[in-house]
Design an enzyme around this catalytic site. Structure first.
Site, PDB file in Angstrom:
ATOM      1  N   SER A 151       0.850  -1.203   0.000  1.00 14.37           N
ATOM      2  CA  SER A 151       0.000   0.000   0.000  1.00 14.37           C
ATOM      3  C   SER A 151       0.876   1.241   0.000  1.00 14.37           C
ATOM      4  O   SER A 151       1.966   1.253   0.568  1.00 14.37           O
ATOM      5  CB  SER A 151      -0.883   0.015   1.242  1.00 14.37           C
ATOM      6  OG  SER A 151      -1.495   1.263   1.398  1.00 14.37           O
ATOM      7  N   TYR A 164      -1.224  -0.752  10.184  1.00 14.59           N
ATOM      8  CA  TYR A 164      -1.403  -1.149   8.778  1.00 14.59           C
ATOM      9  C   TYR A 164      -0.132  -0.844   7.975  1.00 14.59           C
ATOM     10  O   TYR A 164       0.367  -1.692   7.231  1.00 14.59           O
ATOM     11  CB  TYR A 164      -2.613  -0.405   8.209  1.00 14.59           C
ATOM     12  CG  TYR A 164      -2.934  -0.691   6.766  1.00 14.59           C
ATOM     13  CD1 TYR A 164      -3.526  -1.890   6.381  1.00 14.59           C
ATOM     14  CD2 TYR A 164      -2.665   0.257   5.781  1.00 14.59           C
ATOM     15  CE1 TYR A 164      -3.838  -2.144   5.048  1.00 14.59           C
ATOM     16  CE2 TYR A 164      -2.969   0.015   4.450  1.00 14.59           C
ATOM     17  CZ  TYR A 164      -3.555  -1.184   4.087  1.00 14.59           C
ATOM     18  OH  TYR A 164      -3.863  -1.428   2.771  1.00 14.59           O
TER      19      TYR A 164
HETATM   20  N1  LIG Z   1      -8.563  -0.415  -1.354  1.00 14.17           N
HETATM   21  C1  LIG Z   1      -7.512   0.363  -1.299  1.00 14.17           C
HETATM   22  O1  LIG Z   1      -7.592   1.602  -1.431  1.00 14.17           O
HETATM   23  C2  LIG Z   1      -6.163  -0.213  -1.075  1.00 14.17           C
HETATM   24  C3  LIG Z   1      -5.058   0.653  -1.106  1.00 14.17           C
HETATM   25  C4  LIG Z   1      -3.793   0.150  -0.917  1.00 14.17           C
HETATM   26  C5  LIG Z   1      -3.616  -1.207  -0.714  1.00 14.17           C
HETATM   27  N2  LIG Z   1      -4.703  -2.034  -0.661  1.00 14.17           N
HETATM   28  C6  LIG Z   1      -4.445  -3.445  -0.444  1.00 14.17           C
HETATM   29  O2  LIG Z   1      -5.045  -4.190  -1.477  1.00 14.17           O
HETATM   30  C7  LIG Z   1      -5.474  -5.461  -0.980  1.00 14.17           C
HETATM   31  C8  LIG Z   1      -6.945  -5.666  -1.270  1.00 14.17           C
HETATM   32  O3  LIG Z   1      -7.670  -4.574  -0.722  1.00 14.17           O
HETATM   33  P1  LIG Z   1      -9.243  -4.415  -0.938  1.00 14.17           P
HETATM   34  O4  LIG Z   1      -9.516  -2.970  -0.788  1.00 14.17           O
HETATM   35  O5  LIG Z   1      -9.659  -5.148  -2.145  1.00 14.17           O
HETATM   36  O6  LIG Z   1      -9.770  -5.165   0.396  1.00 14.17           O
HETATM   37  P2  LIG Z   1     -11.228  -5.674   0.789  1.00 14.17           P
HETATM   38  O7  LIG Z   1     -12.254  -5.191  -0.157  1.00 14.17           O
HETATM   39  O8  LIG Z   1     -11.398  -5.351   2.244  1.00 14.17           O
HETATM   40  O9  LIG Z   1     -11.096  -7.253   0.613  1.00 14.17           O
HETATM   41  C9  LIG Z   1     -10.222  -7.967   1.468  1.00 14.17           C
HETATM   42  C10 LIG Z   1     -10.208  -9.412   1.061  1.00 14.17           C
HETATM   43  O10 LIG Z   1      -9.307 -10.111   1.943  1.00 14.17           O
HETATM   44  C11 LIG Z   1      -9.995 -11.202   2.557  1.00 14.17           C
HETATM   45  N3  LIG Z   1      -9.426 -11.453   3.880  1.00 14.17           N
HETATM   46  C12 LIG Z   1      -9.251 -10.559   4.883  1.00 14.17           C
HETATM   47  N4  LIG Z   1      -8.677 -11.171   5.933  1.00 14.17           N
HETATM   48  C13 LIG Z   1      -8.474 -12.460   5.568  1.00 14.17           C
HETATM   49  C14 LIG Z   1      -7.917 -13.593   6.201  1.00 14.17           C
HETATM   50  N5  LIG Z   1      -7.430 -13.523   7.471  1.00 14.17           N
HETATM   51  N6  LIG Z   1      -7.870 -14.760   5.542  1.00 14.17           N
HETATM   52  C15 LIG Z   1      -8.350 -14.859   4.276  1.00 14.17           C
HETATM   53  N7  LIG Z   1      -8.890 -13.826   3.621  1.00 14.17           N
HETATM   54  C16 LIG Z   1      -8.965 -12.646   4.264  1.00 14.17           C
HETATM   55  C17 LIG Z   1     -11.447 -10.773   2.576  1.00 14.17           C
HETATM   56  O11 LIG Z   1     -12.281 -11.900   2.689  1.00 14.17           O
HETATM   57  P3  LIG Z   1     -13.468 -11.965   3.787  1.00 14.17           P
HETATM   58  O12 LIG Z   1     -14.431 -10.897   3.411  1.00 14.17           O
HETATM   59  O13 LIG Z   1     -14.025 -13.334   3.629  1.00 14.17           O
HETATM   60  O14 LIG Z   1     -12.799 -11.695   5.110  1.00 14.17           O
HETATM   61  C18 LIG Z   1     -11.564 -10.101   1.201  1.00 14.17           C
HETATM   62  O15 LIG Z   1     -11.675 -11.098   0.200  1.00 14.17           O
HETATM   63  C19 LIG Z   1      -5.135  -5.457   0.506  1.00 14.17           C
HETATM   64  O16 LIG Z   1      -3.860  -6.038   0.684  1.00 14.17           O
HETATM   65  C20 LIG Z   1      -5.052  -3.996   0.845  1.00 14.17           C
HETATM   66  O17 LIG Z   1      -4.238  -3.737   1.966  1.00 14.17           O
HETATM   67  C21 LIG Z   1      -5.973  -1.570  -0.829  1.00 14.17           C
END
Ligand SMILES: NC(=O)c1ccc[n+]([C@@H]2O[C@H](COP(=O)([O-])OP(=O)(O)OC[C@H]3O[C@@H](n4cnc5c(N)ncnc54)[C@H](OP(=O)(O)O)[C@@H]3O)[C@@H](O)[C@H]2O)c1
Length: 260
Positions: A151, A164
């Protein structure tokens, strides 16, 4: 020849990918993209929401191959069982995308040890456990790709994001460390660091769109998945241990603004 049919291994079938957190957001976009590129995708998520199964069905309806699993990436036994299941079914595992993560923003002074450890357990120990579990198969094959999702918060953490950001900073260090260890064995491990991407993770701050003065739009999950797919393929053979920012220029524009 496409990446998906050039296995680099003794097995002749399509390449096999494991995408953690593939049930929604960025992970679902990565799963869809890898499947569209011809890989067999195993996506994993933690809760019993049915969301992972829905993504897998959608991929299959579009002509791809996908399977959904439920496992907690922070649980060593569950990770081992998950990787064993994939290997038993496919006989190979070529690509690991460590995308699953949690966010639990709060000021450090108000963060309990359990809250701190909860974030690090999923976001950093999880990728350690999954990487360790897939490495024997990748080493046997002499080919593998690991893409870690970090991130921009590592470089520009907001208030309350210390745990985080620390977890993601650790993940970038894990990438570099592991790259040193396995680089000569045909395995490439790199990091993609998104900026602000519209997903459930960022729903709570969606109203902050455009308020940082950078003039950049919110990213879409598909803005991230293309680079992940590239790093998961053969053309990334000469790329190792790197972190790539995908943020529409937010980071560089922020640096420029602070100079004036
Ligand atoms: N969105 C942003 O702006 C952003 C920015 C920078 C980086 N990121 C990174 O990008 C990645 C994806 O982000 P996102 O925004 O798509 O997140 P999200 O919508 O919150 O989705 C998170 C995913 O991870 C799964 N998950 C969480 N904890 C878990 C665990 N302990 N074991 C297995 N699965 C788990 C969730 O499944 P469940 O629902 O079943 O728990 C869901 O499928 C992450 O690494 C995040 O840090 C996101």
């Amino acid at each position: 020849m496409s990446d998906a049919t050039r296995t680099g291994t003794a097995s002749a079938g399509p390449r096999v990918a494991l995408v953690t957190g593939g049930s929604r957001g960025i992970g679902a976009a990565i799963a869809r993209r890898l499947a569209a590129d011809g890989l067999t995708v195993h996506l994993v998520h933690r809760t019993a929401s049915g969301a992972g199964e829905a993504v897998a069905k959608e991929i299959e309806a579009a002509g791809g191959r996908a399977h959904a699993h439920r496992a907690d990436v922070s649980d060593e036994a569950q990770v081992r069982a998950l990787v064993d299941r994939v290997l038993d079914r496919e006989g190979a595992l070529h690509v690991l995308v460590n995308n699953a993560a949690v966010i639990d923003d709060r000021l450090l002074a108000l963060t309990s040890t359990a809250q701190w450890e909860g974030v690090l357990r999923t976001n950093l120990t999880g990728p350690f456990l999954t990487s360790r579990a897939v490495l024997p198969a990748m080493l046997d094959q002499g080919w593998g790709r690991i893409v870690n999702i970090s991130s921009n918060s590592v470089r520009i953490p907001g208030p309350g994001q210390t745990a985080y950001a620390a977890s993601k900073g650790g993940l970038e260090a894990l990438t570099r460390g592991l790259a040193m260890e396995v680089g000569r064995k045909g395995i490439r491990i790199n990091t993609v660091a998104p900026g602000k991407v519209r997903t459930e993770m960022t729903d709570a701050v969606a109203d902050q769109l455009g308020t940082d003065g950078s003039g950049t739009r919110w990213g879409l999950p598909e803005d991230v998945s293309g680079l992940v797919a590239f790093l998961a393929g053969d053309e990334a053979d000469y790329i190792q241990g790197q972190t790539f920012t995908v943020d529409g220029g937010r980071l560089v524009m922020r640096a420029a603004r602070t100079r004036t």
